[in-house]
Write an enzyme that holds these catalytic residues in place. Structure first.
Site, PDB file in Angstrom:
ATOM      1  CB  ILE A 102      -0.937   0.147   1.047  1.00 24.94           C
ATOM      2  CG1 ILE A 102      -1.805  -1.016   0.751  1.00 24.94           C
ATOM      3  CG2 ILE A 102      -1.437   1.177   0.999  1.00 24.94           C
ATOM      4  CD1 ILE A 102      -3.047  -1.513   1.883  1.00 24.94           C
ATOM      5  CD  GLU A 103       3.335   2.218   4.690  1.00 27.40           C
ATOM      6  OE1 GLU A 103       4.746   2.911   4.704  1.00 27.40           O
ATOM      7  OE2 GLU A 103       3.865   1.669   5.130  1.00 27.40           O
ATOM      8  CG  MET A 104       7.635   4.042  -0.422  1.00 29.85           C
ATOM      9  SD  MET A 104       8.796   4.650   0.666  1.00 29.85           S
ATOM     10  CE  MET A 104       9.760   4.433  -1.017  1.00 29.85           C
TER      11      MET A 104
END
Length: 382
Positions: A166-168
């Site tokens: 979900i982040e990087m």
């Protein structure tokens, strides 16, 4: 014909007298109050070991407030300025993400107190995370990282957002390949780590080294601790005393970083509801840890809104919530009564009955923890 005198004609005289009475009472109160503030100021200008006795519960893990100590760097990742500079480049480099559009600094922005000012961060493809972004400032003083304490070093912390879907949204192999494809990075890693081929391990170490340089210690409270008697307002001095006594804040927010580095359930689990978050339990699987979250540092707190693990609160709301004793969550049915995972709020969170002025003074002290604005220019990338 003489008209009868209006009964209201005497009001201005009475109002003036009342005003003089109010002024007199106020002056008397200030005269009585002033020595108290002066005494508190004098008491808190002494070494912290000689400060007034704090209000501390038996179960609290207490360390007195104070100046931040020098940052310690681990033996397997010693500090060098060259390594920190390299870590800063990586921290600001969006090529560490799968989309090549998201950097560590996207969610830990120096212009936003090394946080992002959002309820929860946007990540890959504008996906929204579940938790509020903690500031990186002073993170090197934490014994564990993330709201649930899932890792115990900044080196491990640096890895996790990069590979989080979900982040990087990248992977160790993809990141290593991307960095190895950039000659400028390869030469720096060779000079600093002595490696011909860069691995994800060296990348994380460089980022962590830089993160340990992001520290506070320049607030008005720090100036006061160093002997500047005028660094805190009267309200902030009263607020400091409330923080340590009737406000009961010191039970969890103690030590130089104003965090006990422990985990507590303050009643915000939302158990069985839309925004449920089991907190520390997700790491330990211990039912006693349901709803517990790490105590955040309060340094520079006025710049890191919104607050709590879910980002649902503003500062006044946090103060009012604690003043009321926090949410009193009770089982709603027999199933919850028999549920071993039903969250139990910490007994250290209880109703305070602070007055409006007490709460204003407490806020004034929190404002004294604010760091002066520092402009951090993004580095040139190789």
């Amino acid at each position: 014909m003489t008209l009868p005198q209006s009964p209201f004609r005497k009001w201005p005289v009475l109002s003036a007298a009342a005003a003089l009475l109010i002024i007199g009472v106020r002056s008397l109160l200030l005269a009585v109050e002033a020595p108290g503030v002066a005494d508190l100021r004098a008491a808190y200008l002494k070494p912290p070991a000689e400060w007034p006795k704090p209000t501390i519960d038996a179960e609290a893990k207490f360390t007195e407030l104070g100046l931040l100590p020098p940052m310690e760097h681990p033996a397997d990742n010693p500090f060098s300025q060259e390594k920190a500079d390299l870590g800063k480049q990586l921290f600001f480099d969006p090529r560490l993400s799968g989309s090549q559009q998201i950097a560590c600094a996207s969610c830990h922005d120096p212009d936003l107190a090394w946080a992002d000012g959002r309820t929860a961060a946007f990540g890959h493809g504008r996906q929204v995370g579940q938790r509020n972004t903690p500031t990186v400032m002073n993170s090197g003083y934490s014994k564990s990282q993330f709201w649930d304490g899932r890792v115990y070093s900044l080196e491990s912390q640096a890895r996790m957002p990069i590979v989080n879907e979900i982040e990087m949204h990248s992977s160790p192999d993809a990141i290593a390949a991307a960095i190895n494809a950039i000659p400028g990075y390869r030469s720096q890693f060779k000079a600093i780590f002595g490696v011909d081929e860069v691995s994800f391990d060296e990348i994380a170490k460089a980022i962590a080294c830089f993160e340990r340089t992001i520290v506070g210690g320049r607030s008005d409270f720090d100036k006061f601790l160093k002997g500047d008697a005028d660094a805190l307002s009267d309200a902030a001095v009263r607020g400091l005393h409330i923080f340590r006594t009737t406000g009961r804040c010191l039970n969890c927010h103690n030590g130089p970083a104003l965090s006990d580095n422990e985990f507590h359930n303050i009643g915000l689990t939302y158990y069985g509801r839309k925004y449920e978050d089991l907190g520390r339990y997700k790491v330990t699987k211990n039912p006693a840890d349901v709803g517990k979250f790490k105590t955040p540092s309060l340094r520079n707190v006025t710049k890191t809104a919104p607050y709590m693990h879910n980002g649902f609160f503003e500062l006044d709301g946090v103060i009012n919530m604690y003043n009321g004793g926090g949410p009193n969550v009770q089982p709603k049915d027999e199933a919850q009564k028999n549920d071993p995972n039903f969250p139990v709020k910490s007994p250290m969170v209880r109703k305070l009955n602070l007055s409006a002025r007490d709460r204003a003074d407490l806020k004034a002290f929190l404002e004294s923890l604010e760091e002066p604005k520092l402009r951090v220019r993004p580095p040139e990338l190789p």
